[in-house]
Design an enzyme around this catalytic site. Structure first.
Site, PDB file in Angstrom:
ATOM      1  CB  THR A 119      41.333  43.376  43.836  1.00 38.72           C
ATOM      2  OG1 THR A 119      40.720  43.393  45.134  1.00 38.72           O
ATOM      3  CG2 THR A 119      40.546  44.246  42.873  1.00 38.72           C
ATOM      4  CG  ASP A 143      46.958  46.183  51.043  1.00 34.64           C
ATOM      5  OD1 ASP A 143      45.917  46.470  51.677  1.00 34.64           O
ATOM      6  OD2 ASP A 143      48.011  45.825  51.604  1.00 34.64           O
ATOM      7  CG  ASN A 150      33.748  40.417  49.205  1.00 41.57           C
ATOM      8  OD1 ASN A 150      32.737  40.050  49.795  1.00 41.57           O
ATOM      9  ND2 ASN A 150      34.868  39.706  49.210  1.00 41.57           N
ATOM     10  CE1 TYR A 152      33.741  41.771  59.953  1.00 39.91           C
ATOM     11  CE2 TYR A 152      31.579  41.209  60.832  1.00 39.91           C
ATOM     12  CZ  TYR A 152      32.466  41.249  59.771  1.00 39.91           C
ATOM     13  OH  TYR A 152      32.082  40.790  58.539  1.00 39.91           O
ATOM     14  CE  LYS A 156      32.520  43.976  57.003  1.00 43.92           C
ATOM     15  NZ  LYS A 156      32.809  44.101  55.563  1.00 43.92           N
ATOM     16  CB  THR A 211      33.755  32.019  53.966  1.00 43.61           C
ATOM     17  OG1 THR A 211      33.759  32.756  55.197  1.00 43.61           O
ATOM     18  CG2 THR A 211      32.450  32.280  53.231  1.00 43.61           C
TER      19      THR A 211
END
Length: 266
Positions: A32, A49, A76, A141, A145, A176
């Site tokens: 997606t 989204d 993800n 963050y 998580k 990344t």
């Protein structure tokens, strides 16, 4: 029959690596993205989204209509955020939780009824090694998580009777483009944290740039999919990243805090 894998955030980074690898291993992969038409990949892409519930429902229904099932859900999609807690706008904190936490939950809620009907399924949540500790200038963050790690534990117990497994995979630093998509709180001239925050921003970006190949995550995800009795928590990263979690368990709080502060030059 090939297992049907549905993975959010599959247009770049770790998600793209996982989706491409699983596709190469003959899984039927549906990735997606908010703008799938802009993504050139060998697997199927659908629009989604995670902050918009109507797009989640539409995307899941599209895959079910085509395949009749979803064997594996990989959550993800996520985004980074940096900044001193005091300087970071509360709106940006809420937005981060909408993607990293509530968005994941809404995708899971849409998929679970189909997995219950199938009497089998696997949910894999991508968290972070940062979820296991509060890191300076990455507190929001870590919190989003970390919350997802705990929800996974709760959900695992709730759905076990339906033949559904729920696990976490916590990556360390991988090479990344995540830094480009982060919300960076500006380094304000009048901030009490100006110098230290600026230094740590450069340090964070360097960690990502020198990170490992995300193919490690892809191989671990396949290993989890093929395991009939997966664990709840997995960590993928450099030895010291994983060892830092062990140290947090065994060291006194103040000693561990001092180690982190030395690492981040605070």
């Amino acid at each position: 029959m090939s297992k049907v894998v549905f993975i959010t955030g599959a247009s770049s980074g770790i998600g793209k690596s996982i989706a491409s690898y699983l596709h190469s291993k003959n899984y039927k992969v549906y990735g997606t993205s908010r703008n799938p038409q802009k993504v050139d990949v060998p697997y199927h892409m659908v629009a989604l989204d995670v902050t918009k519930e109507e797009t989640i429902k539409t995307a899941i229904e599209e895959v079910i209509k085509k395949e009749g099932k979803i064997d594996v859900l990989i959550n993800n999609a996520g985004k980074g955020i940096t900044g001193p807690i005091e300087d970071t706008p509360t709106k940006e904190m809420r937005d981060n939780f909408e993607t990293n936490f509530f968005g994941v939950i809404n995708v899971i809620k849409e998929v679970l009824p189909y997995m219950r009907e199938q009497k089998q399924g696997l949910v894999i949540n991508t968290t972070s090694i940062a979820a296991y500790m509060g890191l300076p200038f990455r507190g929001i963050y870590s919190a989003s998580k970390g919350a997802l790690e705990l929800i996974t534990e709760s959900l695992s117990m709730e759905v076990k009777a339906f033949g559904i497994n729920v696990v976490n995979v916590a990556p360390g630093d991988f090479a990344t483009n995540i830094a480009a998509g982060r919300y960076h709180t500006p380094v304000f001239d009048n901030s009490a944290y100006k110098e230290k925050y600026a230094e740590n921003l450069a340090l964070m970006d360097n960690h990502v740039d020198s990170g490992a190949d995300p193919i490690q995550m892809a191989k671990k995800v396949q290993e989890i999919i093929e395991n009939k009795k997966p664990k709840i928590h997995y960590k993928v990263g450099a030895f010291m990243e994983k060892f830092s979690i062990v140290l947090k368990r065994i060291l006194p709080d103040k000693v561990y805090e001092k180690l982190l502060m030395n690492h981040y030059k605070l």
